[in-house]
Design a protein around this motif. Structure first.
Motif, mmCIF file in Angstrom:
data_model
loop_
_atom_site.group_PDB
_atom_site.id
_atom_site.type_symbol
_atom_site.label_atom_id
_atom_site.label_comp_id
_atom_site.label_asym_id
_atom_site.label_seq_id
_atom_site.Cartn_x
_atom_site.Cartn_y
_atom_site.Cartn_z
ATOM 1 N N ASP A 1 4.933 -1.406 2.353
ATOM 2 C CA ASP A 1 4.156 -0.182 2.283
ATOM 3 C C ASP A 1 5.033 1.059 2.247
ATOM 4 O OD1 ASP A 1 1.666 -1.609 2.508
ATOM 5 O OD2 ASP A 1 2.153 -1.911 4.620
ATOM 6 N N ILE A 2 4.466 2.126 1.676
ATOM 7 C CA ILE A 2 5.112 3.434 1.632
ATOM 8 C C ILE A 2 4.192 4.417 2.331
ATOM 9 C CG2 ILE A 2 5.924 5.323 0.166
ATOM 10 C CD1 ILE A 2 6.455 3.216 -2.024
ATOM 11 N N PHE B 1 -1.461 5.163 11.342
ATOM 12 C CA PHE B 1 -1.435 4.262 10.193
ATOM 13 C C PHE B 1 -1.151 2.852 10.693
ATOM 14 C CE2 PHE B 1 -0.561 8.403 8.457
ATOM 15 C CZ PHE B 1 -1.347 8.422 7.305
ATOM 16 N N VAL B 2 -2.050 1.923 10.359
ATOM 17 C CA VAL B 2 -1.879 0.504 10.652
ATOM 18 C C VAL B 2 -1.609 -0.149 9.299
ATOM 19 C CG1 VAL B 2 -2.905 -1.563 11.650
ATOM 20 C CG2 VAL B 2 -3.511 0.712 12.567
ATOM 21 N N LEU B 3 -0.358 -0.500 9.055
ATOM 22 C CA LEU B 3 0.060 -0.941 7.720
ATOM 23 C C LEU B 3 -0.427 -2.349 7.383
ATOM 24 C CD1 LEU B 3 3.688 0.503 7.761
ATOM 25 C CD2 LEU B 3 1.562 1.629 7.057
ATOM 26 N N ASN B 4 -0.460 -3.243 8.344
ATOM 27 C CA ASN B 4 -0.987 -4.612 8.162
ATOM 28 C C ASN B 4 -0.243 -5.443 7.124
ATOM 29 O OD1 ASN B 4 -3.001 -4.694 10.117
ATOM 30 N ND2 ASN B 4 -4.407 -3.563 8.815
ATOM 31 N N ASN C 1 0.820 -1.204 0.000
ATOM 32 C CA ASN C 1 0.000 0.000 0.000
ATOM 33 C C ASN C 1 0.855 1.255 0.000
ATOM 34 O OD1 ASN C 1 -2.787 -1.206 0.517
ATOM 35 N ND2 ASN C 1 -1.618 -2.065 2.216
ATOM 36 N N THR C 2 0.308 2.324 -0.560
ATOM 37 C CA THR C 2 0.894 3.655 -0.449
ATOM 38 C C THR C 2 -0.099 4.522 0.296
ATOM 39 O OG1 THR C 2 2.124 3.404 -2.507
ATOM 40 C CG2 THR C 2 1.801 5.641 -1.703
ATOM 41 N N PHE C 3 0.356 5.090 1.405
ATOM 42 C CA PHE C 3 -0.467 5.965 2.232
ATOM 43 C C PHE C 3 0.075 7.381 2.124
ATOM 44 C CE2 PHE C 3 -0.344 1.813 4.276
ATOM 45 C CZ PHE C 3 -1.684 1.544 4.517
ATOM 46 N N THR C 4 -0.814 8.362 2.129
ATOM 47 C CA THR C 4 -0.412 9.770 2.162
ATOM 48 C C THR C 4 -1.057 10.402 3.380
ATOM 49 O OG1 THR C 4 -0.283 9.842 -0.247
ATOM 50 C CG2 THR C 4 -0.389 11.946 0.900
ATOM 51 N N SER C 5 -0.243 11.051 4.191
ATOM 52 C CA SER C 5 -0.771 11.660 5.411
ATOM 53 C C SER C 5 -1.558 12.920 5.078
ATOM 54 C CB SER C 5 0.378 11.999 6.365
ATOM 55 O OG SER C 5 1.145 13.073 5.853
ATOM 56 N N ASP C 6 -2.379 13.319 6.012
ATOM 57 C CA ASP C 6 -3.119 14.574 5.933
ATOM 58 C C ASP C 6 -2.469 15.507 6.952
ATOM 59 O OD1 ASP C 6 -4.893 16.692 6.279
ATOM 60 O OD2 ASP C 6 -6.673 15.436 6.154
ATOM 61 N N LYS D 1 7.982 -1.757 9.730
ATOM 62 C CA LYS D 1 9.095 -2.711 9.688
ATOM 63 C C LYS D 1 10.159 -2.135 8.762
ATOM 64 C CE LYS D 1 6.217 -6.734 10.573
ATOM 65 N NZ LYS D 1 4.962 -6.039 10.721
ATOM 66 N N VAL D 2 11.318 -1.868 9.304
ATOM 67 C CA VAL D 2 12.375 -1.193 8.554
ATOM 68 C C VAL D 2 12.847 -2.009 7.358
ATOM 69 C CG1 VAL D 2 14.324 -2.038 9.932
ATOM 70 C CG2 VAL D 2 14.473 0.204 8.812
ATOM 71 N N THR D 3 12.706 -3.318 7.401
ATOM 72 C CA THR D 3 13.154 -4.168 6.296
ATOM 73 C C THR D 3 12.103 -4.306 5.196
ATOM 74 O OG1 THR D 3 12.397 -6.137 7.468
ATOM 75 C CG2 THR D 3 14.721 -5.507 7.742
ATOM 76 N N GLU D 4 10.887 -3.819 5.440
ATOM 77 C CA GLU D 4 9.812 -3.958 4.459
ATOM 78 C C GLU D 4 9.208 -2.633 4.002
ATOM 79 O OE1 GLU D 4 6.826 -6.548 6.050
ATOM 80 O OE2 GLU D 4 8.290 -8.072 6.625
ATOM 81 N N ASP D 5 9.060 -1.680 4.918
ATOM 82 C CA ASP D 5 8.309 -0.456 4.641
ATOM 83 C C ASP D 5 9.239 0.716 4.365
ATOM 84 O OD1 ASP D 5 5.884 -1.870 5.194
ATOM 85 O OD2 ASP D 5 6.317 -1.649 7.333
ATOM 86 N N LYS D 6 8.647 1.785 3.786
ATOM 87 C CA LYS D 6 9.423 2.977 3.444
ATOM 88 C C LYS D 6 8.699 4.230 3.922
ATOM 89 C CE LYS D 6 11.461 1.088 -0.800
ATOM 90 N NZ LYS D 6 12.667 0.640 -0.205
ATOM 91 N N LEU D 7 9.491 5.227 4.317
ATOM 92 C CA LEU D 7 8.983 6.542 4.667
ATOM 93 C C LEU D 7 9.386 7.513 3.567
ATOM 94 C CD1 LEU D 7 10.082 6.623 8.412
ATOM 95 C CD2 LEU D 7 7.838 5.967 7.481
#
Length: 141
Positions: A45-46, A38-41, A26-31, A66-72
């Motif tokens: 994810d980004i 954010f619950v990435l599940n 998933n790609t999430f964009t903050s408001d 999870k630092v090995t899977e997700d991105k900021l």
């Protein structure tokens, strides 16, 4: 006198909105106008953090980063014309609270400015350094 209990932060008590993903990538964009959890599940994810037109944002939370899977994606906060892998630690910081089990991500838009907290990663069992983010390619700027 009451003693403070050591417990993980319950981010749901801190936010206006809870945004949940699924097990897909998933790609999430903050408001920038509300504080969100954010619950990435799962998935890779980004999370793209954004600022409002005056350069402000409220602090957001992620319950399962999870630092090995997700991105900021911090591209709205870190100017790629000035920030690179050799100086990113001058602009990006992470602090760990062992009692709350959180890593708080902060940014500094320029070297003369103060840093501001933009994201709290909850349910973190150990300190996550800027170097950890870089090694795992978990930060985009």
């Amino acid at each position: 006198m009451q003693q403070s209990l050591s417990r993980p932060l319950n981010a749901e008590d801190e936010v206006d909105t809870v945004v949940s993903g699924d097990t897909s990538n998933n790609t999430f964009t903050s408001d920038a106008t509300v504080s969100e959890l954010f619950v990435l599940n799962g998935g890779q994810d980004i999370l793209k953090l954004i600022q409002n037109s005056s350069g402000e944002t409220l602090v957001d939370y992620v319950s399962d980063f999870k630092v090995t899977e997700d991105k900021l994606d911090l591209s709205e906060f870190l100017d790629s014309n000035h920030v690179n892998s050799s100086n990113i630690q001058d602009y990006l910081g992470v602090s760990y609270d062992a009692d709350l089990k959180t890593n708080t991500v902060s940014v500094r838009t320029d070297l003369n400015g103060n840093s501001k907290d933009i994201l709290v990663l909850t349910n973190q069992s150990e300190y996550l350094s800027v170097q950890d983010l870089l090694i795992n390619q978990a930060v985009m700027y």
